[in-house]
Design an enzyme around this catalytic site. Structure first.
Site, PDB file in Angstrom:
ATOM      1  N   GLY A 172       0.816  -1.221   0.000  1.00 25.28           N
ATOM      2  CA  GLY A 172       0.000   0.000   0.000  1.00 25.28           C
ATOM      3  C   GLY A 172       0.842   1.259   0.000  1.00 25.28           C
ATOM      4  N   ARG A 219       1.305   3.469  -2.128  1.00 21.81           N
ATOM      5  CA  ARG A 219       0.730   4.636  -2.806  1.00 21.81           C
ATOM      6  C   ARG A 219      -0.320   5.327  -1.933  1.00 21.81           C
ATOM      7  NH1 ARG A 219       0.637   3.965  -8.866  1.00 21.81           N
ATOM      8  NH2 ARG A 219       2.847   4.207  -9.377  1.00 21.81           N
ATOM      9  N   GLY A 220      -0.752   4.659  -0.888  1.00 21.76           N
ATOM     10  CA  GLY A 220      -1.740   5.251   0.019  1.00 21.76           C
ATOM     11  C   GLY A 220      -1.073   6.249   0.950  1.00 21.76           C
ATOM     12  N   VAL A 277      -0.781   6.374   4.223  1.00 21.26           N
ATOM     13  CA  VAL A 277       0.043   5.818   5.298  1.00 21.26           C
ATOM     14  C   VAL A 277       1.282   5.134   4.724  1.00 21.26           C
ATOM     15  CG1 VAL A 277       0.076   4.222   7.246  1.00 21.26           C
ATOM     16  CG2 VAL A 277      -2.000   5.519   6.740  1.00 21.26           C
ATOM     17  N   SER A 325      -7.912   0.051  12.617  1.00 23.63           N
ATOM     18  CA  SER A 325      -8.612   1.335  12.589  1.00 23.63           C
ATOM     19  C   SER A 325      -9.358   1.516  13.899  1.00 23.63           C
ATOM     20  CB  SER A 325      -9.605   1.300  11.442  1.00 23.63           C
ATOM     21  OG  SER A 325     -10.582   2.292  11.608  1.00 23.63           O
ATOM     22  N   SER A 326      -9.620   2.767  14.262  1.00 26.13           N
ATOM     23  CA  SER A 326     -10.363   2.989  15.510  1.00 26.13           C
ATOM     24  C   SER A 326     -11.839   2.624  15.362  1.00 26.13           C
ATOM     25  CB  SER A 326     -10.213   4.434  15.976  1.00 26.13           C
ATOM     26  OG  SER A 326     -10.687   5.325  14.998  1.00 26.13           O
ATOM     27  N   CYS A 327     -12.309   2.383  14.120  1.00 31.02           N
ATOM     28  CA  CYS A 327     -13.738   2.048  13.957  1.00 31.02           C
ATOM     29  C   CYS A 327     -14.028   0.593  14.302  1.00 31.02           C
ATOM     30  CB  CYS A 327     -14.209   2.376  12.554  1.00 31.02           C
ATOM     31  SG  CYS A 327     -13.483   1.329  11.313  1.00 31.02           S
ATOM     32  N   TYR A 379     -16.219  -2.326   6.879  1.00 29.11           N
ATOM     33  CA  TYR A 379     -14.774  -2.104   6.997  1.00 29.11           C
ATOM     34  C   TYR A 379     -14.301  -2.604   8.361  1.00 29.11           C
ATOM     35  CZ  TYR A 379     -10.451   0.680   7.170  1.00 29.11           C
ATOM     36  OH  TYR A 379      -9.142   1.101   7.262  1.00 29.11           O
ATOM     37  N   LYS A 421     -11.509  -5.484   9.343  1.00 25.91           N
ATOM     38  CA  LYS A 421     -10.319  -5.196  10.159  1.00 25.91           C
ATOM     39  C   LYS A 421     -10.279  -6.080  11.409  1.00 25.91           C
ATOM     40  CE  LYS A 421      -8.177  -1.986   7.825  1.00 25.91           C
ATOM     41  NZ  LYS A 421      -6.812  -2.228   7.307  1.00 25.91           N
ATOM     42  N   ASN A 461      -8.132   8.512  13.419  1.00 29.16           N
ATOM     43  CA  ASN A 461      -8.294   9.147  12.095  1.00 29.16           C
ATOM     44  C   ASN A 461      -6.991   9.839  11.679  1.00 29.16           C
ATOM     45  OD1 ASN A 461     -10.853   8.668  13.270  1.00 29.16           O
ATOM     46  ND2 ASN A 461     -11.800  10.070  11.836  1.00 29.16           N
ATOM     47  N   HIS A 499     -12.360  11.454   3.867  1.00 24.70           N
ATOM     48  CA  HIS A 499     -12.678  11.619   5.282  1.00 24.70           C
ATOM     49  C   HIS A 499     -12.857  13.106   5.577  1.00 24.70           C
ATOM     50  CE1 HIS A 499     -11.021   7.498   5.625  1.00 24.70           C
ATOM     51  NE2 HIS A 499     -11.946   7.407   6.547  1.00 24.70           N
ATOM     52  N   ASP A 505     -24.081  11.526  11.199  1.00 22.26           N
ATOM     53  CA  ASP A 505     -23.032  11.907  12.151  1.00 22.26           C
ATOM     54  C   ASP A 505     -22.040  10.769  12.366  1.00 22.26           C
ATOM     55  OD1 ASP A 505     -23.479  14.510  12.868  1.00 22.26           O
ATOM     56  OD2 ASP A 505     -24.673  14.039  14.656  1.00 22.26           O
TER      57      ASP A 505
END
Ligand code: GDP
Length: 311
Positions: free
Chosen positions: A11, A13-14, A16, A108-110, A137, A141, A166, A180, A270
Site C-alpha cells: 500500500g 501509494r496510500g 500511510v 482502525s479505531s472504527c 470495513y 479489520k 483518524n 474523510h 453523524d
C-alpha cells in the site's frame, strides 16, 4: 530490524504507506520492496503468494486497504468487506508461508463498539455493537486482527496489530464523495475562499468528536512498534486529544481565511458520536505523537491547496 532488512510496504501509494516509505528513507533503511496495484493485485491470492515466494521480505508493513469516509463506506459495503478481507488474508498468509520475521497490520479505531466508553481502551474490542455506517470495513479489520492473533498462536508468527485513530496529512484523498472529514473540509474551505462563497456546508450536526493524527506521526509510531513491540495484544495509536467536527471546521476555516458562515446539513449522518483512543499502552512503551493538530493542518492545507489549484 536492521537497516538492510528486506522490508515490504504493502500500500505504498496510500497516505500511510507513502509516509512509511518516506520515513524508512529518512532513517537510512535500504529501499523497501514496493509494488503498484497494476504490478500486483493484492486481492489475487496466487499472485500474492508468488510475489512473496520470489521476494521473501523479512518485515511487512500491511498498509494496503480499501478506505474511505462515512459516505463511501455506506455506499460500497460489498467492496469494503470483500477487498479488505482478501487483501489482508492474502498478505498475512503469504508473509507467514514465505518465512517473514514480522508483520505489522494496520487496523482502525472504527473496530471498537459504537458506544464504547471514552477514551477507548484496547480491551473494549468486541464488547458491543459497531457503528452501522462503517461496520463492513470494521468487521474486515477485526477479522485481520483475529487472523494475526491466530497465526501467532498456532504458528508462532510475529504479527502485531495497531489501531490508528483518524489520519490526515500529505497524500490524502480529496474527492468530496469518498474522503474523510478533514480532507473534505480542507477542500470545501479552500474552494469557498477561492470562489468567494458566503457559506460552507458541513455534514451532520457538527457535534461528533474525532481524534486526528498526522500521518508522519503515525508512520513514526509504526516504525517504533515494528522495532519494539512483539505482543499478541492490539495497540492503539493516537494523540490522546479529540475535537468536535464544529471546532475542526472553525479551525480549518480560520487557516483558509474563510470569513463566511458555516452551515450544517443534518440529512448527512453523524456516525459514531465520539472516537477517542486511550493511548496509555503506547505511551508506556515510550512513544508519543509530536505534531500539534493546528500546525499539522496548516502544513497539510498548503500542500493540498497547491494540489487542488493545479488540478
Ligand atoms: P468517520 O470517522 O468514520 O465517521 O468518517 P468521516 O471522517 O468521513 O466523518 C467524520 C465526521 O465528520 C462525521 O460525523 C461526518 O458526518 C462529519 N463530516 C462533516 N462534513 C464532512 C464532509 O464534508 N465529509 C466527510 N467525510 N465527513 C464530514
Amino acid at each position: 530490524m536492521d537497516k538492510d532488512a528486506r522490508i515490504y510496504v504493502a500500500g505504498h501509494r496510500g497516505m500511510v504507506g507513502q509516509a512509511i516509505v518516506r520515513l524508512l528513507e529518512a532513517e537510512g533503511f535500504a529501499a523497501p520492496i514496493i509494488r503498484t496495484h497494476g504490478e500486483l493485485d493484492l486481492t489475487d491470492q496466487a499472485a500474492v503468494r508468488a510475489f512473496f515466494e520470489a521476494e521473501r521480505p523479512s518485515h511487512v508493513f500491511l498498509a494496503a486497504a480499501k478506505v474511505g469516509g462515512i459516505l463511501a463506506n455506506d455506499s460500497y459495503p460489498a467492496d469494503f468487506i470483500r477487498d479488505n478481507l482478501a487483501i489482508q488474508t492474502n498478505v498475512i498468509d503469504a508473509a507467514w508461508r514465505s518465512g517473514a520475521e514480522k508483520l505489522l497490520f494496520l487496523g482502525s479505531s472504527c473496530i471498537y463498539p459504537r458506544d464504547a466508553a471514552q477514551p477507548i481502551r484496547e480491551d473494549y474490542l468486541l464488547t458491543g455493537p459497531l457503528e452501522p455506517t462503517n461496520q463492513w470495513y470494521a468487521i474486515a479489520k477485526i477479522a485481520g486482527i483475529k487472523m494475526c492473533q491466530a497465526y501467532r498462536q498456532q504458528y508462532g508468527f510475529n504479527a502485531i496489530c495497531t489501531q490508528p485513530t483518524n489520519v490526515f496529512g500529505p497524500g490524502d484523498n480529496y474527492d468530496p464523495e469518498t474522503s474523510h472529514v478533514l480532507a473534505a473540509l480542507i477542500r470545501k474551505f479552500h474552494e469557498a475562499v477561492r470562489r468567494g462563497d458566503e457559506t460552507v456546508t458541513v455534514w451532520g450536526t457538527g457535534r461528533p468528536q474525532r481524534e486526528f493524527i498526522h500521518v508522519d506521526d503515525l508512520a513514526d509510531a509504526c516504525l517504533f512498534l515494528m522495532r519494539a513491540y512483539d505482543e499478541p495484544d492490539i495497540i492503539n495509536i493516537g494523540t490522546g486529544k479529540d475535537i468536535s467536527i464544529a471546532d475542526l471546521a472553525a479551525m480549518i476555516g480560520e487557516i483558509a481565511g474563510f470569513k463566511g458562515a458555516i452551515v450544517y446539513d443534518s440529512d448527512k449522518p453523524d456516525g459514531t458520536p465520539r472516537k477517542l483512543l486511550d493511548v496509555g499502552r503506547l505511551r508506556a512503551l515510550g512513544w508519543q505523537a509530536r505534531i500539534p493538530l493546528k500546525a499539522g493542518i496548516a502544513r497539510t492545507y498548503e500542500e493540498a491547496a497547491a494540489l487542488l489549484d493545479d488540478g
